[in-house]
Design a protein around this motif. Structure first.
Motif, PDB file in Angstrom:
ATOM      1  N   ASP A 253       0.828  -1.205   0.000  1.00 29.80           N
ATOM      2  CA  ASP A 253       0.000   0.000   0.000  1.00 29.80           C
ATOM      3  C   ASP A 253       0.863   1.255   0.000  1.00 29.80           C
ATOM      4  O   ASP A 253       0.427   2.324  -0.421  1.00 29.80           O
ATOM      5  CB  ASP A 253      -0.899   0.021   1.240  1.00 29.80           C
ATOM      6  N   LEU A 254       2.101   1.099   0.486  1.00 32.34           N
ATOM      7  CA  LEU A 254       3.038   2.215   0.532  1.00 32.34           C
ATOM      8  C   LEU A 254       4.405   1.742   0.051  1.00 32.34           C
ATOM      9  O   LEU A 254       4.823   0.617   0.346  1.00 32.34           O
ATOM     10  CB  LEU A 254       3.174   2.765   1.957  1.00 32.34           C
ATOM     11  N   LEU A 255       5.090   2.611  -0.657  1.00 26.35           N
ATOM     12  CA  LEU A 255       6.462   2.350  -1.097  1.00 26.35           C
ATOM     13  C   LEU A 255       7.415   3.148  -0.219  1.00 26.35           C
ATOM     14  O   LEU A 255       7.087   4.243   0.242  1.00 26.35           O
ATOM     15  CB  LEU A 255       6.639   2.760  -2.555  1.00 26.35           C
ATOM     16  N   ASP A 256       8.601   2.584  -0.024  1.00 27.34           N
ATOM     17  CA  ASP A 256       9.608   3.232   0.829  1.00 27.34           C
ATOM     18  C   ASP A 256      10.898   3.410   0.032  1.00 27.34           C
ATOM     19  O   ASP A 256      11.935   2.829   0.363  1.00 27.34           O
ATOM     20  CB  ASP A 256       9.839   2.356   2.070  1.00 27.34           C
ATOM     21  N   PRO A 257      10.862   4.232  -1.033  1.00 29.82           N
ATOM     22  CA  PRO A 257      11.997   4.295  -1.954  1.00 29.82           C
ATOM     23  C   PRO A 257      13.283   4.794  -1.317  1.00 29.82           C
ATOM     24  O   PRO A 257      14.383   4.402  -1.737  1.00 29.82           O
ATOM     25  CB  PRO A 257      11.511   5.250  -3.053  1.00 29.82           C
ATOM     26  N   ASP A 258      13.201   5.647  -0.325  1.00 31.17           N
ATOM     27  CA  ASP A 258      14.406   6.197   0.300  1.00 31.17           C
ATOM     28  C   ASP A 258      14.723   5.563   1.644  1.00 31.17           C
ATOM     29  O   ASP A 258      15.662   5.993   2.332  1.00 31.17           O
ATOM     30  CB  ASP A 258      14.250   7.717   0.474  1.00 31.17           C
ATOM     31  N   GLY A 259      13.949   4.570   2.039  1.00 29.96           N
ATOM     32  CA  GLY A 259      14.241   3.830   3.262  1.00 29.96           C
ATOM     33  C   GLY A 259      13.916   4.546   4.559  1.00 29.96           C
ATOM     34  O   GLY A 259      14.362   4.127   5.626  1.00 29.96           O
ATOM     35  N   HIS A 260      13.111   5.600   4.493  1.00 28.79           N
ATOM     36  CA  HIS A 260      12.824   6.352   5.714  1.00 28.79           C
ATOM     37  C   HIS A 260      11.927   5.571   6.676  1.00 28.79           C
ATOM     38  O   HIS A 260      12.084   5.671   7.898  1.00 28.79           O
ATOM     39  CB  HIS A 260      12.170   7.685   5.362  1.00 28.79           C
ATOM     40  N   ILE A 261      10.982   4.790   6.138  1.00 29.05           N
ATOM     41  CA  ILE A 261      10.136   3.981   7.016  1.00 29.05           C
ATOM     42  C   ILE A 261      10.969   2.911   7.702  1.00 29.05           C
ATOM     43  O   ILE A 261      10.879   2.702   8.922  1.00 29.05           O
ATOM     44  CB  ILE A 261       8.969   3.341   6.241  1.00 29.05           C
ATOM     45  N   ARG A 262      11.815   2.235   6.917  1.00 27.04           N
ATOM     46  CA  ARG A 262      12.663   1.187   7.504  1.00 27.04           C
ATOM     47  C   ARG A 262      13.617   1.770   8.540  1.00 27.04           C
ATOM     48  O   ARG A 262      13.886   1.149   9.570  1.00 27.04           O
ATOM     49  CB  ARG A 262      13.443   0.464   6.407  1.00 27.04           C
ATOM     50  N   ALA A 263      14.121   2.980   8.292  1.00 31.21           N
ATOM     51  CA  ALA A 263      15.028   3.609   9.255  1.00 31.21           C
ATOM     52  C   ALA A 263      14.330   3.887  10.573  1.00 31.21           C
ATOM     53  O   ALA A 263      14.937   3.794  11.654  1.00 31.21           O
ATOM     54  CB  ALA A 263      15.583   4.906   8.673  1.00 31.21           C
ATOM     55  N   GLY A 264      13.042   4.211  10.508  1.00 28.30           N
ATOM     56  CA  GLY A 264      12.321   4.521  11.729  1.00 28.30           C
ATOM     57  C   GLY A 264      11.746   3.315  12.435  1.00 28.30           C
ATOM     58  O   GLY A 264      11.701   3.277  13.674  1.00 28.30           O
ATOM     59  N   TYR A 265      11.308   2.315  11.650  1.00 31.53           N
ATOM     60  CA  TYR A 265      10.554   1.202  12.235  1.00 31.53           C
ATOM     61  C   TYR A 265      11.256  -0.148  12.142  1.00 31.53           C
ATOM     62  O   TYR A 265      10.829  -1.098  12.796  1.00 31.53           O
ATOM     63  CB  TYR A 265       9.187   1.096  11.545  1.00 31.53           C
ATOM     64  N   GLY A 266      12.288  -0.242  11.339  1.00 30.16           N
ATOM     65  CA  GLY A 266      12.951  -1.526  11.143  1.00 30.16           C
ATOM     66  C   GLY A 266      12.519  -2.177   9.849  1.00 30.16           C
ATOM     67  O   GLY A 266      11.640  -1.685   9.136  1.00 30.16           O
ATOM     68  N   ASP A 267      13.131  -3.304   9.543  1.00 33.35           N
ATOM     69  CA  ASP A 267      12.869  -3.977   8.270  1.00 33.35           C
ATOM     70  C   ASP A 267      11.578  -4.781   8.273  1.00 33.35           C
ATOM     71  O   ASP A 267      10.993  -5.034   7.226  1.00 33.35           O
ATOM     72  CB  ASP A 267      14.036  -4.916   7.928  1.00 33.35           C
ATOM     73  N   GLN A 268      11.151  -5.210   9.441  1.00 33.43           N
ATOM     74  CA  GLN A 268       9.973  -6.079   9.491  1.00 33.43           C
ATOM     75  C   GLN A 268       9.234  -5.850  10.805  1.00 33.43           C
ATOM     76  O   GLN A 268       9.820  -5.526  11.829  1.00 33.43           O
ATOM     77  CB  GLN A 268      10.372  -7.562   9.392  1.00 33.43           C
ATOM     78  N   GLY A 269       7.928  -6.018  10.749  1.00 28.76           N
ATOM     79  CA  GLY A 269       7.143  -5.917  11.967  1.00 28.76           C
ATOM     80  C   GLY A 269       5.730  -5.445  11.684  1.00 28.76           C
ATOM     81  O   GLY A 269       5.408  -4.982  10.590  1.00 28.76           O
ATOM     82  N   VAL A 270       4.883  -5.587  12.666  1.00 24.96           N
ATOM     83  CA  VAL A 270       3.512  -5.092  12.608  1.00 24.96           C
ATOM     84  C   VAL A 270       3.323  -4.125  13.768  1.00 24.96           C
ATOM     85  O   VAL A 270       3.679  -4.432  14.914  1.00 24.96           O
ATOM     86  CB  VAL A 270       2.488  -6.239  12.689  1.00 24.96           C
ATOM     87  N   PHE A 271       2.764  -2.961  13.472  1.00 21.88           N
ATOM     88  CA  PHE A 271       2.633  -1.900  14.462  1.00 21.88           C
ATOM     89  C   PHE A 271       1.202  -1.376  14.474  1.00 21.88           C
ATOM     90  O   PHE A 271       0.661  -1.026  13.422  1.00 21.88           O
ATOM     91  CB  PHE A 271       3.586  -0.741  14.137  1.00 21.88           C
ATOM     92  N   VAL A 272       0.621  -1.332  15.641  1.00 20.98           N
ATOM     93  CA  VAL A 272      -0.684  -0.698  15.813  1.00 20.98           C
ATOM     94  C   VAL A 272      -0.433   0.712  16.346  1.00 20.98           C
ATOM     95  O   VAL A 272       0.132   0.875  17.436  1.00 20.98           O
ATOM     96  CB  VAL A 272      -1.585  -1.476  16.782  1.00 20.98           C
ATOM     97  N   ILE A 273      -0.825   1.714  15.568  1.00 23.60           N
ATOM     98  CA  ILE A 273      -0.642   3.111  15.970  1.00 23.60           C
ATOM     99  C   ILE A 273      -1.970   3.635  16.491  1.00 23.60           C
ATOM    100  O   ILE A 273      -2.986   3.624  15.786  1.00 23.60           O
ATOM    101  CB  ILE A 273      -0.132   3.978  14.807  1.00 23.60           C
TER     102      ILE A 273
END
Length: 508
Positions: free
Chosen positions: A459-479
Motif C-alpha cells: 500500500d506504501l512504497l519506501d523508496p528512500d528507506g525512511h520507514i525502515r530507518a524509523g521502524y525496522g525492516d519487518q514488523g507489525v505496528f498498531v498506531i
C-alpha cells in the motif's frame, strides 16, 4: 435533550482554554457533541503560554489547525541583551534543529495563547461545536451512571447538566478539582513574584527578544509576539515581598524605569497579570466519571514552555479514549489508562520546567545570559512504555518500542505519489502498519486502516528507506489515534487473535 431544566450530554467540558478546546475538537470529529462551558465572557485574552512545541504541532496537524497556526505565528527570535541603553549583543535561548524524516516539526513555534485559543475555537465551530460563555460550574456530584453539574450564568440564572462524563479544564484554581476533594501538592519554584503583560511598543526592533538582565528592580524581557503588533513583557521582582501592579499605568512605568524606552514609546497595555512560579500536581487525575486535564491537573513554571503543551496533550490522550467508549463500544476500563499514562508524563515535564526556571534565575544572577534550551523541551521523546496499553511482542532488538511516539516518514503511494506516514495516521482512526511482508489482520471496522509496506501488494512504497530507518525492516505496528505505538510484533503470524483483541480494547 432538556427535561425539567436539566440538560443531558454525553460529555461536559468545563473550561474553554487550549486543553478544553482541544478535547472538544477531538470529540466532535468522533461524533461526540460535547457541551463545553466557560466561566469567562470570552476566550482568555492574554499571551501567557506563547510557545508550541514540536509534539503539540503534530497534534494540531492531526486536528486540522496547523495551517492556521503556521500562518498566524512565527519562529522564536534570538535574544538581545541591553544595559544602560546600549546593546550587549545577540544570543540564542534555544538550540535550533533542522527537520528530519521522522520529525517534520522540529522547533518551537511562537503563537500567543489568545491566538491559539481563537484558532482552536474556529476549528470547533467548523465541526459544529460551540462554547457557552458566562457559564460557571458552581457544584458537581456524581453517581454510578452520570455526573451532575450545576451552572450559574452571567445573568444570575442557573441550570443543571447531566453527563456521562465530565472533564475539568478549568485551570489551576479548578472549581471542579476542589469540589471533588482532590489535593494538589507542589512547591514554589521561585519566591520572587513576576508580572506578564501584553504591550504595544515603539523604539525596539521586532527581530529580537530584548532582555535587561541587570535592570534596577529585576530582570525585564520584552518579546515581540509573532503575528501581532504586541510585545509580551515579563518582569521579575528582586524583592520577594513585592506586589506587582497590573494596572496599565503601573506596567508602563515599570517598563520605562527598567529600560531606555520613553513614556511616548510605551503604548497600550492590553492585558497584564501577576503570578508566582509554582510547580504542583493533583494527587490523581480522575475521580469516577470526572477527569482533570491541563492546569487543573498540573501547574508549571512558564520556563521551558511546557504548561500549555502538556495541557493540550492531556486532552489529546483523553479524547480518543472517551470517543472509543462513547462511540466505539470500548470497555470503559480503557479510561483507566488516562491517569496511568499522563501522571508520570506530567511529573517528568514539571521537573523539566522547574529545573530550567532555576537554572535561568541562577544564570541571570551571574550575568551570563540565559541557558540554551535543548530538544528535551520538544516533548517528542515522551513515552508510555510499560503502561497497560503498551504491548510489545517484538523479539528483535529495536529502539522503537510499544508506548513510543510513532515517527513520521516520507514515502509514496504505489503510483509514486508522494505521501507521509503522518498522512496515514491523520484522523480519528487506528492505523496498522505492516513491514517486510508481514500480513496484518483484516480490520473488522472502518475505524482501522491498514498499510502494507513492501511485500507483493504494498500500500506504501519506501523508496528512500525512511520507514525502515524509523521502524525496522519487518514488523507489525498498531498506531493509536493519538500517534503512539500501542501493539508491536515481529509478525502477525499466530498473533491474529491477540492483535484483534487489542484492537477491540481500543474500540476499533
Amino acid at each position: 435533550m432538556e427535561l425539567n431544566n436539566v440538560k443531558e450530554a454525553e460529555a461536559l467540558i468545563i473550561g474553554a482554554g487550549p486543553a478544553g478546546l482541544t478535547l472538544a475538537i477531538d470529540l466532535a470529529r468522533r461524533g461526540v457533541a460535547a457541551r463545553i462551558v466557560e466561566r469567562g465572557e470570552r476566550l482568555f485574552p492574554g499571551s501567557r503560554g506563547k510557545g508550541l512545541q514540536p509534539r503539540t504541532q503534530e497534534v494540531f496537524d492531526d486536528l486540522g489547525v496547523m495551517d492556521a497556526v503556521r500562518a498566524a505565528g512565527g519562529p522564536y527570535p534570538p535574544m538581545m541583551g541591553w544595559e544602560d541603553g546600549r546593546r550587549l549583543g545577540a544570543f540564542e535561548m534555544i538550540v535550533r534543529t533542522g527537520p528530519a524524516p521522522g520529525t517534520p516539526y522540529h522547533d518551537i513555534w511562537m503563537l500567543p495563547q489568545w491566538r491559539t485559543a481563537e484558532i482552536l475555537y474556529a476549528r470547533l465551530r467548523e465541526l459544529g461545536g460551540e462554547v457557552e460563555f458566562g457559564a460557571a460550574c458552581t457544584g458537581l456530584t456524581q453517581d454510578a451512571d452520570r455526573v451532575t453539574a450545576h451552572l450559574t450564568y452571567a445573568d444570575g440564572s442557573t441550570g443543571t447538566v447531566r453527563a456521562a462524563y465530565a472533564v475539568a479544564a478549568d485551570g489551576g484554581r479548578s472549581t471542579v478539582r476542589k469540589a471533588l476533594g482532590i489535593g494538589m501538592a507542589g512547591e514554589t519554584v521561585d519566591p520572587h513574584p513576576l508580572l506578564v503583560a501584553d504591550v504595544t511598543l515603539a523604539g525596539l526592533d521586532r527581530g529580537h527578544w530584548h532582555v535587561w538582565q541587570h535592570a534596577k528592580g529585576g530582570v525585564l524581557a520584552l518579546c515581540p509576539l509573532a503575528g501581532t503588533d504586541v510585545f509580551q513583557a515579563v518582569a521579575q521582582y528582586e524583592d520577594a515581598d513585592a506586589t506587582p501592579d497590573p494596572a496599565p499605568e503601573a506596567v508602563r512605568r515599570l517598563i520605562t524605569e527598567r529600560t531606555h524606552l520613553t513614556e511616548a514609546e510605551v503604548g497600550e497595555v492590553r492585558w497584564a497579570s501577576p503570578f508566582r512560579a509554582r510547580a504542583a500536581m493533583a494527587e490523581r487525575f480522575r475521580d469516577g466519571r470526572v477527569f482533570l486535564v491541563g492546569d487543573a491537573a498540573h501547574i508549571h513554571s512558564p520556563a521551558g514552555g511546557q504548561g500549555l503543551n502538556t495541557s493540550v496533550q492531556d486532552a489529546y490522550n483523553l479524547g480518543w479514549k472517551l470517543g472509543a467508549v462513547l462511540r466505539g463500544g470500548a470497555d470503559p476500563v480503557l479510561l483507566d489508562s488516562y491517569e496511568e499514562e499522563r501522571m508520570p508524563v506530567a511529573a517528568g515535564v514539571l521537573g523539566i520546567s522547574t529545573r530550567i526556571h532555576r537554572a535561568e534565575t541562577e544564570r541571570a544572577a551571574k550575568a551570563g545570559g540565559e541557558p540554551r534550551r535543548t530538544a528535551e523541551v520538544h516533548q517528542l521523546g515522551l513515552t508510555y512504555r510499560g503502561a497497560a496499553l503498551a504491548v510489545d511482542q517484538r523479539q528483535q532488538e529495536a529502539t522503537l518500542r510499544a508506548g513510543d511516539r510513532a515517527p513520521d516518514a516520507p514515502c509514496a503511494l504505489p503510483d509514486g505519489t508522494p505521501f507521509r506516514l503522518f498522512d496515514a495516521f491523520r484522523g480519528p482512526h487506528v492505523t496498522v502498519l505492516a513491514l517486510g511482508g508481514a500480513e496484518p489482520p483484516a480490520p473488522g471496522r472502518a475505524s482501522v486502516r491498514t498499510y502494507r509496506v513492501g511485500g507483493p501488494a504494498p500500500d506504501l512504497l519506501d523508496p528512500d528507506g525512511h520507514i525502515r530507518a524509523g521502524y525496522g525492516d519487518q514488523g507489525v505496528f498498531v498506531i493509536r489515534p493519538d500517534g503512539y505505538l500501542g501493539y508491536t510484533a515481529d509478525s502477525a503470524t499466530d498473533r491474529t487473535a491477540e492483535m484483534t483483541g487489542y484492537l477491540t480494547r481500543l474500540g476499533a
